[in-house]
Design a protein around this motif. Structure first.
Motif, mmCIF file in Angstrom:
data_model
loop_
_atom_site.group_PDB
_atom_site.id
_atom_site.type_symbol
_atom_site.label_atom_id
_atom_site.label_comp_id
_atom_site.label_asym_id
_atom_site.label_seq_id
_atom_site.Cartn_x
_atom_site.Cartn_y
_atom_site.Cartn_z
ATOM 1 N N CYS A 672 -0.221 7.683 -6.215
ATOM 2 C CA CYS A 672 0.952 7.044 -6.092
ATOM 3 C C CYS A 672 1.933 6.998 -4.941
ATOM 4 N N MET A 673 1.518 7.986 -3.921
ATOM 5 C CA MET A 673 2.373 8.245 -2.475
ATOM 6 C C MET A 673 1.103 7.371 -1.592
ATOM 7 N N GLY A 674 -0.234 7.591 -1.638
ATOM 8 C CA GLY A 674 -1.196 6.690 -0.858
ATOM 9 C C GLY A 674 -1.111 5.318 -1.455
ATOM 10 N N GLN A 675 -0.539 4.888 -2.605
ATOM 11 C CA GLN A 675 -0.544 3.459 -2.835
ATOM 12 C C GLN A 675 0.943 2.916 -2.462
ATOM 13 N N ALA A 676 1.649 3.504 -2.536
ATOM 14 C CA ALA A 676 3.255 3.506 -1.885
ATOM 15 C C ALA A 676 3.420 2.843 -0.367
ATOM 16 N N LEU A 677 2.536 3.882 0.421
ATOM 17 C CA LEU A 677 2.183 3.620 1.427
ATOM 18 C C LEU A 677 1.600 2.378 2.316
ATOM 19 N N ASP A 678 0.324 2.228 0.980
ATOM 20 C CA ASP A 678 -0.213 1.087 1.164
ATOM 21 C C ASP A 678 0.723 -0.229 0.831
ATOM 22 N N LEU A 679 1.161 -0.304 0.093
ATOM 23 C CA LEU A 679 2.313 -1.122 0.231
ATOM 24 C C LEU A 679 3.555 -1.570 1.330
ATOM 25 N N LYS A 680 3.653 -0.639 1.438
ATOM 26 C CA LYS A 680 4.815 -0.389 2.922
ATOM 27 C C LYS A 680 3.968 -1.326 4.189
ATOM 28 N N ARG A 682 2.137 -2.814 4.678
ATOM 29 C CA ARG A 682 0.944 -4.989 4.747
ATOM 30 C C ARG A 682 1.925 -5.586 5.495
ATOM 31 N N GLY A 683 0.964 -6.308 6.478
ATOM 32 C CA GLY A 683 1.087 -6.738 7.650
ATOM 33 C C GLY A 683 1.720 -5.829 8.861
ATOM 34 N N GLN A 684 1.805 -4.909 8.598
ATOM 35 C CA GLN A 684 1.788 -4.335 9.855
ATOM 36 C C GLN A 684 0.348 -3.948 10.799
ATOM 37 N N LEU A 685 0.870 -2.937 11.843
ATOM 38 C CA LEU A 685 -0.383 -2.855 12.477
ATOM 39 C C LEU A 685 -0.510 -1.293 12.985
ATOM 40 N N LEU A 686 -1.732 -0.881 12.086
ATOM 41 C CA LEU A 686 -1.611 0.421 11.560
ATOM 42 C C LEU A 686 -2.055 1.181 13.168
ATOM 43 N N LEU A 688 -5.331 3.776 14.142
ATOM 44 C CA LEU A 688 -6.659 4.552 12.933
ATOM 45 C C LEU A 688 -5.710 5.859 11.948
ATOM 46 N N GLU A 689 -5.693 6.497 12.696
ATOM 47 C CA GLU A 689 -4.841 7.700 12.159
ATOM 48 C C GLU A 689 -3.762 7.856 11.225
ATOM 49 N N ARG A 690 -3.245 6.309 10.728
ATOM 50 C CA ARG A 690 -2.183 6.250 9.871
ATOM 51 C C ARG A 690 -3.481 5.518 8.808
ATOM 52 N N LEU A 691 -4.185 5.267 9.208
ATOM 53 C CA LEU A 691 -4.898 4.218 7.984
ATOM 54 C C LEU A 691 -5.966 5.353 7.934
ATOM 55 N N ASN A 692 -5.965 6.408 8.044
ATOM 56 C CA ASN A 692 -6.903 7.797 7.306
ATOM 57 C C ASN A 692 -5.646 8.075 6.633
ATOM 58 N N GLU A 693 -5.523 8.277 6.527
ATOM 59 C CA GLU A 693 -3.976 9.080 6.136
ATOM 60 C C GLU A 693 -3.996 8.617 4.693
ATOM 61 N N ILE A 694 -3.853 6.783 4.771
ATOM 62 C CA ILE A 694 -3.428 5.796 3.338
ATOM 63 C C ILE A 694 -4.601 5.852 2.889
ATOM 64 N N CYS A 695 -5.880 5.546 3.207
ATOM 65 C CA CYS A 695 -7.314 5.876 2.792
ATOM 66 C C CYS A 695 -7.882 6.500 1.887
ATOM 67 N N PHE A 696 -6.777 8.240 2.480
ATOM 68 C CA PHE A 696 -7.201 9.245 2.044
ATOM 69 C C PHE A 696 -6.833 9.723 1.007
ATOM 70 N N TYR A 697 -5.398 9.387 0.301
ATOM 71 C CA TYR A 697 -4.195 9.500 -0.563
ATOM 72 C C TYR A 697 -4.967 8.334 -1.232
ATOM 73 N N LYS A 698 -5.197 7.431 -1.170
ATOM 74 C CA LYS A 698 -5.945 6.165 -1.615
ATOM 75 C C LYS A 698 -6.712 6.314 -2.916
ATOM 76 N N SER A 764 -3.656 -3.807 5.554
ATOM 77 C CA SER A 764 -4.354 -3.572 6.463
ATOM 78 C C SER A 764 -5.557 -2.252 6.207
ATOM 79 N N THR A 765 -6.565 -2.850 6.657
ATOM 80 C CA THR A 765 -7.667 -2.365 5.804
ATOM 81 C C THR A 765 -8.295 -1.828 7.585
ATOM 82 N N PHE A 766 -9.529 -1.201 7.190
ATOM 83 C CA PHE A 766 -10.424 -0.823 8.369
ATOM 84 C C PHE A 766 -11.601 -1.763 9.294
ATOM 85 N N VAL A 767 -10.950 -2.953 8.635
ATOM 86 C CA VAL A 767 -11.521 -4.081 9.250
ATOM 87 C C VAL A 767 -10.922 -4.960 10.061
ATOM 88 N N THR A 768 -9.730 -4.777 9.388
ATOM 89 C CA THR A 768 -8.243 -5.672 9.932
ATOM 90 C C THR A 768 -8.231 -4.879 11.806
#
Length: 812
Positions: A672-680, A682-686, A688-698, A764-768
């Motif tokens: 749930c926290m991972g999904q919340a992080l992902d929603l928050k 959106r539209g931000q330039l993340l 790689l460390e932040r992206l890995n964190e979101i990805c792991f929790y999601k 925000s994805t690994f590709v973007t």
């Protein structure tokens, strides 16, 4: 009859006359040279000169290989049998034999693959350096300088690419080789084709590497290595899609003739015939052949153009002439029939001389490597040495297959054709010629060639059994009694003649077979377990409030019935039953709970307030089919159903089940926290460390739960749990990156959802964040880390390697 008659017109495809004349001239020059070589060898056999020369060579050679009889009597050979790869290497090191063993092995490769002379000081220095690096890799796990060639360690290949700064090239090569393997039809060996292809790539890379030194700029080295990989792949494709295909029974005789003409036309004209010419040759054949040829035309055409584009400074004509000579010699050899009893010695041996030298001459010319003065001469004369050794080893298999080789033909017609040279005597005549006439009696060369010859006979004696081996020797050595007495003494008593490439090949063949069996079993298990889970998933419509409850259960079952991959419960089932031997019925409630919880998370993800997705698992999302309220309530129902399933686990200690439920709830919180992080985000330039964190929790925590929950039921030790957490972390992120790549590059039909949805949502994805290339590199970085964790786990859990390969190479 001249062998050049094989290139007479056999169909409608006619190259320009001038080019055809040039090709015939090139073949005839090579043919005359091979005929002269054959005459020299035949004369040595007829006069017995080779036997006299080799008897003297063996007298010198045996001093290093036969211990005095007291040492043989009281010495120990314990631990010296190369049956266990790692233990054998350790024993060789402890016995003080490893350095000589590796230098001997590397020297052989420099002679065979690079055409090097072993009396050259630069070659000696390179041999010692390469052997030293190989030793450090074998004993201490250091990264090898050269390209890995065992074909199984994909992580090793990628890390080599990182070392050479050609990661994108290696990613390209892995994807290409996967496609080749998928397009090898039944009746051809996909694993062997892949092994040959990898070996050719490694050979071209080796040529490129040897043309550079410490002074070569890093950027230039990377450019050359990138080109070598692509050239090696392009040239290597001819083995599965020309050589092996024409040797197989997949094509009719007419199709083979047409196919040969198409290949011949490309080599003569420098242009691949258009698809219309290919399709016309195969349109009346089997549909499977037609589809295969269409793929081959596309892939070979692309490879052909790449090679042609890299042939600068007139080198193109050299490459294409050598390729033509190689192809024609193979074609001449391929079209022989064992039932025909009129073949002359020239017809038997000249194509063998040309094709056995041709592959390595091409491997060097394809990369435009500089030649030292004697390379071409040494390579031309050397090839048949290996070919006759291989034909001897494969004699009985070739007889069964009806293949024509100098050995099979001699075996069948020796009584009625006294004019036929004995191929075993010719083999020893080649060795004598190489030692004396090509390598000027160089001691290192004599050492390697005789080591190799005796080792080959030792292996044959062991493989065939002593009675059959001696029967074979009686037949093949009747004309060389004195030399044979020396040779057989060496076979029985000589030591330290083993070679690392043979050890590696034996290991590769063993692992290749096991890997194929494990992979096929894994795929079968996936299908069986998926069917088993699908059957157990539907929730019974027995609600106490049927007017409303049954409709919610129907909605939940709608979501469960989509074409899901079921990766999470499948993974948990494999860990439970394959990894820890738990009863499959006892763990089934845990499996269904995982899918219920996962499906619930997807329902919430798809809501208009979150991802606002219209399609999931190939059909409408739940809120699109019903409404948002029904979707939310169905998701809650599935969560509670998952908890109920976990609480129904039987046959385990109550405290173990409670601990599992506590752990499961904690992982659900993290999701749930991972999904919340992902929603928050959106539209931000993340970062790689932040992206890995979101990805792991999601994603990663769900993979972790699938590993850890069955391990908890099995009371696995803490060290294993930590390794599985490491695997889950990196495999989960690799899985998510692959999802992002498929979303960016894939098609809705393959994905089961619209492509480009992440970009449309501003996700925000690994590709973007990293771009396509950067995302692929990051995926393979995580693949390597997950692969390290798998290697450290017990053997029963090594199937996770196949899962990892699936995660990063799936198409949907």
């Amino acid at each position: 009859m001249s062998l050049t008659s094989s290139i007479e017109d056999r169909g409608s495809i006619r190259p320009p006359a001038a080019l055809e004349d040039r090709a015939r001239e090139a073949y005839r020059r090579s043919e005359l040279r091979a005929e002269h070589y054959l005459q020299e060898l035949t004369e040595r056999v007829r006069s017995g000169r080779y036997a006299t020369e080799l008897a003297e060579d063996f007298r010198v050679w045996k001093r290093s290989h036969i211990r005095p009889w007291p040492a043989r009597l009281f010495g120990s050979r314990r631990g010296s049998e190369p049956r266990d790869y790692d233990r054998y290497i350790q024993w060789m090191d402890a016995a003080g034999k490893l350095d000589d063993y590796l230098e001997r092995s590397v020297s052989y490769l420099y002679m065979r693959d690079l055409g090097r002379a072993l009396d050259d000081t630069d070659t000696q220095s390179r041999v010692r350096r390469t052997a030293g690096g190989l030793k450090r890799s074998l004993l201490h796990g250091e990264q090898q300088e050269g390209m890995p060639t065992d074909g199984f360690d994909t992580a090793g290949l990628y890390r080599w690419g990182q070392q050479e700064s050609i990661e994108d090239t290696v990613i390209w090569m892995i994807a290409k080789m996967k496609r080749v393997s998928e397009n090898i039809p039944e009746g051809m060996n996909a694993e062997q084709a892949q092994r040959k292809l990898l070996k050719i790539i490694a050979g071209v890379v080796l040529h490129a590497r040897e043309e550079m030194d410490e002074q070569t700029p890093k950027e230039e080295r990377s450019r050359r290595m990138d080109e070598a990989v692509r050239l090696g792949y392009s040239y290597g494709l001819t083995y599965p899609f020309v050589d092996d295909l024409l040797d197989s029974t997949l094509l009719t005789d007419d199709e083979k003739a047409s196919y040969s003409d198409l290949i011949r036309s490309a080599l003569l004209t420098g242009t691949v015939p258009e698809w219309d010419a290919w399709s016309g040759a195969f349109e009346s054949g089997h549909a499977e052949n037609f589809a295969l040829i269409r793929y081959i035309h596309s892939e070979l055409g692309e490879a052909f153009e790449y090679i042609k584009g890299r042939q600068a400074g007139g080198g193109g004509s050299v490459f294409f002439e050598q390729a033509y000579v190689f192809f024609e010699s193979q074609d001449a050899d391929r079209n022989k029939r064992l039932e025909a009893n009129e073949y002359t010695a020239a017809q038997l041996y000249v194509p063998v001389i040309l094709k056995s030298s041709g592959s390595r001459l091409i491997a060097r010319s394809v990369g435009q490597a500089d030649k030292d003065g004697g390379f071409e001469r040494r390579t031309f004369y050397y090839g048949i040495y290996n070919q006759l050794a291989d034909d001897f080893a494969d004699l009985f298999d070739d007889l069964e297959a009806g293949a024509v080789t100098p050995y099979t033909y001699y075996w069948k017609y020796r009584a009625e054709r006294p004019d036929l040279p004995n191929p075993f005597e010719m083999y020893w005549a080649v060795i004598a010629y190489l030692i004396r006439d090509v390598y000027d009696s160089d001691p290192n060369t004599r050492e390697v060639l005789l080591d190799r010859a005796i080792n080959g006979l030792k292996r044959a004696r062991q493989r065939l059994g002593i009675p059959r081996y001696e029967e074979l020797m009686d037949m093949l050595t009747s004309g060389m009694p004195e030399l044979n007495a020396i040779v057989q003494k060496m076979v029985k008593k000589a030591e330290d003649v083993e070679f690392f490439d043979k050890l590696l090949r034996d290991r590769m063949l063993t692992e290749m077979k096991k890997d194929r069996e494990d992979r096929e079993r894994f795929r079968t298990l996936l299908d069986d377990i998926r069917a088993e889970i699908e059957q157990a998933l539907p929730i019974a419509t027995d609600s106490p409030v049927p007017a409303v409850g049954d409709s919610l259960i129907e909605a939940a079952n709608y979501s469960l019935a989509g074409s899901g991959k079921r990766l999470r419960p499948i993974l948990a089932r494999l860990v439970a039953t394959e990894g820890y031997g738990l009863d499959e019925k006892a763990v089934r409630p845990m499996l269904t709970s995982l899918e219920y919880l996962h499906t619930a998370s997807l329902i919430f993800d798809d809501l208009p307030s979150q991802d606002n997705a219209d399609t999931r698992r190939g059909r409408q999302t739940l809120h699109a089919r019903y409404d948002s309220a029904t979707a939310e309530l169905s998701g809650l129902l599935l969560i509670q159903q998952g908890v109920r399933e976990q609480s129904s686990l039987q046959g385990f200690k109550a405290e173990t089940v409670l601990a599992l439920m506590h752990y499961s709830a904690r992982k659900a919180e993290e999701l749930c926290m991972g999904q919340a992080l992902d929603l928050k985000s959106r539209g931000q330039l993340l970062s790689l460390e932040r992206l890995n964190e979101i990805c792991f929790y999601k994603t990663g925590v769900a993979f972790e739960a699938c590993l850890i929950m069955p391990a908890m039921l099995a009371n696995a030790p803490e060290a294993e749990l930590e390794l599985m957490k490491k695997f889950a972390y990196h495999a989960g992120i690799a899985f998510q990156i692959r999802d992002d790549l498929l979303d960016a590059e894939g098609e809705a039909l393959n994905l089961g959802k619209p492509a480009g949805q992440d970009e449309a949502n501003g996700s925000s994805t690994f590709v973007t964040v990293l771009g396509l290339g950067g995302a692929k590199r990051e995926m393979w970085n995580h693949y390597c880390e997950a692969s390290d964790a798998v290697r450290a786990l017990p053997e029963s859990l090594r199937f996770l390697k196949h899962l990892l390969d699936y995660l990063v190479q799936r198409e949907k």
